[in-house]
Design an enzyme around this catalytic site. Structure first.
Site, PDB file in Angstrom:
ATOM      1  N   ASP A  15      78.894  -3.830  -6.425  1.00 28.24           N
ATOM      2  CA  ASP A  15      78.694  -5.253  -6.102  1.00 28.24           C
ATOM      3  C   ASP A  15      79.872  -6.169  -6.436  1.00 28.24           C
ATOM      4  OD1 ASP A  15      76.246  -4.086  -5.637  1.00 28.24           O
ATOM      5  OD2 ASP A  15      75.096  -5.419  -6.917  1.00 28.24           O
ATOM      6  N   LYS A 101      71.843  -2.743  -0.569  1.00 24.51           N
ATOM      7  CA  LYS A 101      70.574  -2.796  -1.287  1.00 24.51           C
ATOM      8  C   LYS A 101      70.057  -4.224  -1.289  1.00 24.51           C
ATOM      9  CE  LYS A 101      73.083  -2.959  -5.683  1.00 24.51           C
ATOM     10  NZ  LYS A 101      72.716  -4.279  -6.211  1.00 24.51           N
ATOM     11  N   CYS A 140      73.089  -5.152 -12.304  1.00 25.80           N
ATOM     12  CA  CYS A 140      73.157  -4.051 -11.327  1.00 25.80           C
ATOM     13  C   CYS A 140      73.964  -2.853 -11.818  1.00 25.80           C
ATOM     14  CB  CYS A 140      73.702  -4.578  -9.996  1.00 25.80           C
ATOM     15  SG  CYS A 140      72.548  -5.740  -9.207  1.00 25.80           S
TER      16      CYS A 140
END
Length: 194
Positions: A15, A101, A140
């Site tokens: 990310d 995601k 995350c």
């Protein structure tokens, strides 16, 4: 400390998107400072012809994690926006596998392993040792590292290549303790041979 990559190694970048970097809607403090470190790891992985995976939040506008729907976060990483794009300084090779995601409006997915087939793809690439860096360390990255260990991979967190968002003070340190307890190795080196 790792001296060099070997067979069975893979790299997961979590990310590193504009919204999680300074100026973004959910900026991680100093989040962009990890990019030169990640670029060194990416270059070494590319030279060694290792599989490279990059996860991204890929949210619809009405995602359940957003405050408007009672979630903890401001809107971020909305599909096909500049905020959802990987940071422009991140040197992801073209052959990297992108893992999206959080696309279901009614379900959150912090982990890059959560219903994404990442574990299956890693096994298909014969990865047994997974190196992980990215954002955010206490959200995350934490979830991805813990799920990777749960899936049976030898997971190494590249500590200089991650930063916490710390919604609550101490979240970063707590996340490190939880990742270690799950079996992850915390690598304090900035890169192979460093």
């Amino acid at each position: 400390m790792v001296e060099e990559f070997g067979s069975g190694d893979g790299l997961l970048i979590v990310d590193v998107q504009n919204d999680f970097c300074p100026g973004g809607s959910l900026a991680v403090p100093e989040g962009d400072e990890i990019i030169p470190i990640l670029n060194r790891w990416l270059a070494l992985a590319r030279e060694a012809n290792l599989p490279i995976f990059a996860s991204r939040d890929w949210h619809p506008e009405n995602h359940v994690s957003f405050r408007e729907r009672g979630g903890p976060w401001p809107p971020h990483c909305i599909q096909d926006t500049q905020g959802a794009a990987f940071h422009p300084d991140l040197e992801l090779p073209e052959q990297s596998t992108i893992i999206s995601k959080g696309a279901d409006p009614d379900r959150d997915q912090y982990s890059a392993f959560d219903d994404t087939e990442l574990a299956k793809r890693l096994r298909e690439e014969d990865v047994s040792r997974l190196w992980v860096g990215g954002l955010a360390q206490d959200v995350c990255v934490r979830a991805s590292v813990m799920d990777g260990a749960r899936e049976g991979f030898e997971v190494h967190l590249i500590l200089p290549a991650t930063r916490p968002v710390e919604a609550s003070p101490g979240d970063g340190d707590r996340a490190l303790e939880e990742m270690q307890a799950a079996g992850a190795v915390i690598e304090r080196s900035a890169g192979p041979g460093k």
